[in-house]
Design an enzyme around this catalytic site. Structure first.
Site, PDB file in Angstrom:
ATOM      1  N   ARG A  82       0.831  -1.202   0.000  1.00  0.00           N
ATOM      2  CA  ARG A  82       0.000   0.000   0.000  1.00  0.00           C
ATOM      3  C   ARG A  82       0.873   1.262   0.000  1.00  0.00           C
ATOM      4  O   ARG A  82       0.490   2.285  -0.578  1.00  0.00           O
ATOM      5  CB  ARG A  82      -0.908  -0.001   1.233  1.00  0.00           C
ATOM      6  CG  ARG A  82      -1.881   1.160   1.335  1.00  0.00           C
ATOM      7  CD  ARG A  82      -2.973   1.139   0.300  1.00  0.00           C
ATOM      8  NE  ARG A  82      -3.654  -0.137   0.244  1.00  0.00           N
ATOM      9  CZ  ARG A  82      -4.697  -0.397  -0.535  1.00  0.00           C
ATOM     10  NH1 ARG A  82      -5.174   0.547  -1.333  1.00  0.00           N
ATOM     11  NH2 ARG A  82      -5.250  -1.594  -0.555  1.00  0.00           N
ATOM     12  N   HIS A 321      -4.951  -4.161   4.765  1.00  0.00           N
ATOM     13  CA  HIS A 321      -4.973  -3.056   3.811  1.00  0.00           C
ATOM     14  C   HIS A 321      -3.558  -2.577   3.513  1.00  0.00           C
ATOM     15  O   HIS A 321      -3.213  -2.308   2.357  1.00  0.00           O
ATOM     16  CB  HIS A 321      -5.816  -1.910   4.358  1.00  0.00           C
ATOM     17  CG  HIS A 321      -6.110  -0.846   3.350  1.00  0.00           C
ATOM     18  ND1 HIS A 321      -5.517   0.389   3.374  1.00  0.00           N
ATOM     19  CD2 HIS A 321      -6.944  -0.834   2.267  1.00  0.00           C
ATOM     20  CE1 HIS A 321      -5.967   1.126   2.375  1.00  0.00           C
ATOM     21  NE2 HIS A 321      -6.831   0.410   1.680  1.00  0.00           N
ATOM     22  N   CYS A 322      -2.734  -2.497   4.552  1.00  0.00           N
ATOM     23  CA  CYS A 322      -1.340  -2.041   4.367  1.00  0.00           C
ATOM     24  C   CYS A 322      -0.561  -2.943   3.426  1.00  0.00           C
ATOM     25  O   CYS A 322       0.374  -2.486   2.757  1.00  0.00           O
ATOM     26  CB  CYS A 322      -0.627  -2.001   5.714  1.00  0.00           C
ATOM     27  SG  CYS A 322      -1.404  -1.005   6.987  1.00  0.00           S
ATOM     28  N   ALA A 323      -0.919  -4.231   3.395  1.00  0.00           N
ATOM     29  CA  ALA A 323      -0.151  -5.219   2.633  1.00  0.00           C
ATOM     30  C   ALA A 323      -0.681  -5.426   1.218  1.00  0.00           C
ATOM     31  O   ALA A 323      -0.143  -6.263   0.481  1.00  0.00           O
ATOM     32  CB  ALA A 323      -0.157  -6.548   3.376  1.00  0.00           C
TER      33      ALA A 323
END
Length: 330
Positions: A82, A321-323
């Site tokens: 992300r 979400h970050c990944a």
């Protein structure tokens, strides 16, 4: 005009990166790799997944990943796609990509390969690429694809990313990159996590003009809980690009998690929206996990809600979400 779509709009694929650095992850690397693979295999049931990977890590990845995940040989340092990947934009039947000049979250981590991931992905897809005139990470900026952005000041208007730049200067450039006209700046927390408090851990767009905020439990008085409450206040008084109030709903976080790590990200809202599904974490507190899933289901009635255990990633201060990074369909 180029615009970055909302995450709920149709996807061509999801991009991820496979971690292979023990210098970064130490003895936690094995568990983190397993969680990254779990996310990829779950999403691959709904849409294509493209995994950037160092050549040396391909055997390990193939042992963990389903055959539906496509490996893309691209040098990477870490797996926070992300933040390192490009902002995808669409205009009619065209796609372009913009790099946000990833600098290791303000030079907090070495990133010789991750600094090039955004451009490498654009080259792989053979789409036009340009670099933004500011430094940021995708997790620090949310777009609804309909003219509205929200972002945390702490992660962008920070001398470790954009020294000497005014809020007005950075605002104008961000709006131009995303094809938006309205930016709501939210308070954040500097210096207490590697990201300087990304918005996608607390406040998320769930539809045009609609925001979901994870509201801290009353007994929590830490810096991140305080800023989440302030974000909620700001959003309740803010207006959209059309001049209307935002639709704001809240979701409580879990009371207990399976980790004692103070960096653990106990965020339900750090979910990934994919074609036909929402992939979100569970933390082992059955009542809270079920209630959170039911609330997400009510917001995304036409999608399946899938909860998975990614505690190893959450221990690293990030989440699903970050990944992940969605590539819009055209």
């Amino acid at each position: 005009m180029w615009r970055a779509p909302g995450e709920w709009e149709p996807h061509a694929a999801t991009w991820q990166a496979f971690p292979g650095s023990r210098a970064i992850w130490g003895r936690d690397l094995t568990g983190v790799q397993e969680d990254v693979a779990r996310i990829a295999n779950t999403i691959a049931a709904f849409e294509p997944v493209l995994m950037c990977i160092n050549v040396a890590d391909i055997p390990r990845a193939r042992a963990l990943l389903s055959g539906d995940v496509t490996l893309v040989e691209t040098p990477v340092d870490d797996f926070w796609m992300r933040d390192t990947g490009p902002v995808f934009r669409v205009a009619g039947t065209a796609t372009s990509a913009v790099g946000l000049n990833f600098n290791g979250w303000g030079e907090k981590q070495r990133h010789p390969h991750d600094a090039s991931v955004a451009e490498d992905i654009a080259a792989h897809l053979r789409v036009p690429f340009e670099r933004a005139g500011f430094v940021a990470e995708g997790g620090g900026i949310e777009t609804d694809g309909s003219g509205n952005l929200m972002a945390t000041r702490s992660s962008i208007l920070n001398r470790n990313r954009n020294p000497g730049r005014s809020q007005d200067e950075v605002t104008a450039e961000m709006l131009g990159v995303y094809g938006a006209t309205n930016l709501v700046w939210l308070p954040g927390v500097r210096g207490q996590d590697i990201t300087d408090d990304h918005v996608d851990s607390t406040s998320r767009f769930v539809a045009p003009g609609a925001v979901l905020v994870q509201e801290p439990l009353a007994e929590r008085q830490d810096a991140f809980s305080s800023t989440a409450r302030r974000q909620l206040q700001v959003l309740r008084s803010a207006t959209t690009a059309d001049g209307d109030p935002f639709s704001v709903t809240t979701l409580p976080g879990p009371r207990r998690v399976r980790s004692n790590n103070p960096d653990f990200l106990d965020s339900y809202v750090n979910f990934a929206i994919v074609n036909g599904a929402v992939i979100m974490p569970e933390f082992g507190e059955a009542r809270a996990d079920t209630a959170a899933a039911e609330q997400i289901q009510a917001l995304f009635k036409d999608r399946e809600v899938v909860q998975i255990n990614v505690d190893n990633i959450q221990d690293g201060g990030g989440g699903i979400h970050c990944a992940t990074l969605s590539q819009p369909a055209i």
